[in-house]
Scaffold this active site. Structure first.
Site, PDB file in Angstrom:
ATOM      1  N   CYS A   1     -25.998   4.718 -13.446  1.00 42.98           N
ATOM      2  CA  CYS A   1     -24.965   5.748 -13.236  1.00 42.98           C
ATOM      3  C   CYS A   1     -25.482   7.125 -13.655  1.00 42.98           C
ATOM      4  O   CYS A   1     -25.790   7.366 -14.829  1.00 42.98           O
ATOM      5  CB  CYS A   1     -23.725   5.377 -14.035  1.00 42.98           C
ATOM      6  SG  CYS A   1     -22.455   6.631 -13.974  1.00 42.98           S
TER       7      CYS A   1
ATOM      8  N   CYS B   1     -18.451   3.200 -21.040  1.00 48.03           N
ATOM      9  CA  CYS B   1     -19.653   3.084 -20.213  1.00 48.03           C
ATOM     10  C   CYS B   1     -20.640   2.051 -20.751  1.00 48.03           C
ATOM     11  O   CYS B   1     -21.431   1.490 -19.993  1.00 48.03           O
ATOM     12  CB  CYS B   1     -20.339   4.444 -20.083  1.00 48.03           C
ATOM     13  SG  CYS B   1     -19.317   5.638 -19.205  1.00 48.03           S
TER      14      CYS B   1
ATOM     15  N   GLU C   1       0.822  -1.218   0.000  1.00 45.18           N
ATOM     16  CA  GLU C   1       0.000   0.000   0.000  1.00 45.18           C
ATOM     17  C   GLU C   1       0.854   1.266   0.000  1.00 45.18           C
ATOM     18  O   GLU C   1       0.513   2.254  -0.625  1.00 45.18           O
ATOM     19  CB  GLU C   1      -0.957   0.012   1.199  1.00 45.18           C
ATOM     20  CG  GLU C   1      -2.117  -0.953   1.055  1.00 45.18           C
ATOM     21  CD  GLU C   1      -2.958  -0.691  -0.195  1.00 45.18           C
ATOM     22  OE1 GLU C   1      -3.089   0.471  -0.598  1.00 45.18           O
ATOM     23  OE2 GLU C   1      -3.452  -1.665  -0.780  1.00 45.18           O
TER      24      GLU C   1
ATOM     25  N   CYS D   1     -20.329  -1.179 -18.951  1.00 43.53           N
ATOM     26  CA  CYS D   1     -20.282  -1.072 -17.490  1.00 43.53           C
ATOM     27  C   CYS D   1     -21.556  -1.626 -16.839  1.00 43.53           C
ATOM     28  O   CYS D   1     -22.662  -1.302 -17.273  1.00 43.53           O
ATOM     29  CB  CYS D   1     -20.109   0.393 -17.102  1.00 43.53           C
ATOM     30  SG  CYS D   1     -20.143   0.642 -15.330  1.00 43.53           S
TER      31      CYS D   1
ATOM     32  N   CYS E   1     -13.963   2.238 -14.565  1.00 44.79           N
ATOM     33  CA  CYS E   1     -14.379   3.644 -14.492  1.00 44.79           C
ATOM     34  C   CYS E   1     -13.126   4.521 -14.436  1.00 44.79           C
ATOM     35  O   CYS E   1     -12.833   5.186 -13.449  1.00 44.79           O
ATOM     36  CB  CYS E   1     -15.268   3.860 -13.259  1.00 44.79           C
ATOM     37  SG  CYS E   1     -16.115   5.437 -13.303  1.00 44.79           S
TER      38      CYS E   1
HETATM   39  S1  SF4 Z   1     -21.256   4.041 -16.484  1.00 41.34           S
HETATM   40 FE1  SF4 Z   1     -20.664   5.312 -14.787  1.00 41.34          FE
HETATM   41  S2  SF4 Z   1     -19.636   3.930 -13.401  1.00 41.34           S
HETATM   42 FE2  SF4 Z   1     -19.726   2.943 -15.362  1.00 41.34          FE
HETATM   43  S3  SF4 Z   1     -17.787   3.426 -16.351  1.00 41.34           S
HETATM   44 FE3  SF4 Z   1     -19.309   4.923 -17.023  1.00 41.34          FE
HETATM   45  S4  SF4 Z   1     -19.054   6.599 -15.589  1.00 41.34           S
HETATM   46 FE4  SF4 Z   1     -18.065   4.851 -14.657  1.00 41.34          FE
END
Ligand code: SF4
Length: 343
Positions: free
Chosen positions: A201, A192, A34, A195, A185
């Site tokens: 989101c 996105c 870390e 995602c 992200c």
């Molecule tokens: S949808 Fe939202 S959480 Fe997912 S990668 Fe895009 S910005 Fe990030």
């Protein structure tokens, strides 16, 4: 968001990064990893971690080492106060690695993020990590536009992170959110469409992905002008150890003349003549740029040949050319010496 943790952990089950400090329960190894990762990318820190823990496999071996040796193992990684703090903290652990959050947080160089990481990974304690990755993920998914570098922002993000933490699996949850920020992200424009949070989101739904998270303060960068002088005196050169209150504390380097502007003639300056007298130096490496977090350093390297009888001034010491590499040097000094064929 009710199922935040289950979405995140399902993503993690597929994308988890295989890292040498993962699934490790030894708090010492987690601590070292870390601290290395505080200011260093995983790809760069990986080999440093392996070399460091091979030489210092536990608290005792680190505590008993000299600071020079610890710095040598840190050489090139930057932010050397991390190595000095690790060393001091190891020496303070008289009864082994501490086992409570409060004691871990009290270690030199350990802040809330690192204490939460160590305690959750090693001891399964319910402390949520909050770092740059977490700010970004939470700011985007929940549409938070409070600047993350203000006291109010920090409080808001850490309260939310703590509320979302899966207390049954704090280690997995914390690692999952950090990996999610590092791999999915990402800063800039993430993918996105792929995602698992895209339907929920807020940043994605409202077109604010690249605007979040918000930061108020821009880092102020100052320029400095360094002129290193490599001494040739018989088969020896001169080094000195940098002092406190500036970058690279306790690292070694050749004599250095710093000027306020790039144009200043350092060869006829008083500091130069005080160290080298009237012996002129010849430029070996033209100025190169070296970027640190708050500074931009322009540095060159010259060479001066001195008669054997010239005394080594106070604050410097002579070492055989072949032994320079035994000392912990900044990456900039390494670069300059290598370019001049001196290392
Ligand atoms: S949808 Fe939202 S959480 Fe997912 S990668 Fe895009 S910005 Fe990030």
């Amino acid at each position: 968001m009710k199922d935040f943790s289950s979405i995140l952990l399902s993503w993690y089950a597929v994308h988890k990064r295989a890292l040498p400090w993962r699934d490790v329960k030894d708090p010492y190894l987690i601590w070292i990893s870390e601290i290395i990762l505080q200011q260093t990318r995983v790809a760069q820190g990986y080999d440093y971690f392996l070399r460091f823990v091979k030489r210092f496999p536990n608290v005792q071996s680190l505590a008993e080492a000299s600071q020079d040796e610890v710095l040598k193992y840190w050489e090139g990684l930057g932010y050397y106060s991390r190595a000095r703090n690790l060393h001091k903290a190891a020496q303070s652990m008289k009864e082994g690695f501490p086992s409570s959050y409060r004691q871990v947080l009290a270690l030199k160089g350990v802040g809330e993020y690192t204490a939460a990481a160590i305690c959750s990974f090693a001891y399964q304690m319910p402390y949520a990590v909050v770092d740059g990755n977490v700010y970004r993920v939470l700011a985007r998914i929940f549409g938070i536009d409070i600047p993350s570098d203000t006291a109010a922002g920090k409080k808001c993000f850490s309260n939310l992170a703590q509320k979302l933490l899966d207390t049954r699996r704090p280690a997995d949850y914390n690692q999952a959110i950090m990996d999610f920020g590092a791999l999915q992200c990402i800063p800039g424009q993430p993918d996105c469409k792929k995602c698992p949070f895209s339907r929920r989101c807020i940043a994605y739904k409202t077109g604010h992905v690249t605007q979040l998270p918000v930061k108020t303060q821009k880092t102020k960068i100052t320029s400095r002008y360094f002129h290193y002088v490599y001494v040739k005196q018989g088969n020896k050169t001169w080094l000195h150890q940098r002092g406190a209150g500036d970058i690279w504390q306790n690292l070694y380097e050749p004599p250095l003349i710093e000027t306020k502007t790039p144009q200043q003639d350092y060869l006829s300056s008083q500091p130069y003549q005080k160290i080298f007298g009237r012996h002129p130096a010849v430029l070996k490496v033209a100025p190169l740029k070296h970027q640190l977090s708050h500074r931009l350093i322009y540095a060159d390297l010259s060479e001066v040949t001195l008669p054997p009888a010239q005394a080594v001034p106070k604050g410097f010491f002579a070492v055989p050319f072949s032994e320079v590499r035994k000392y912990a040097l900044s990456r900039l000094v390494q670069k300059l010496l290598q370019k001049a064929g001196l290392l």
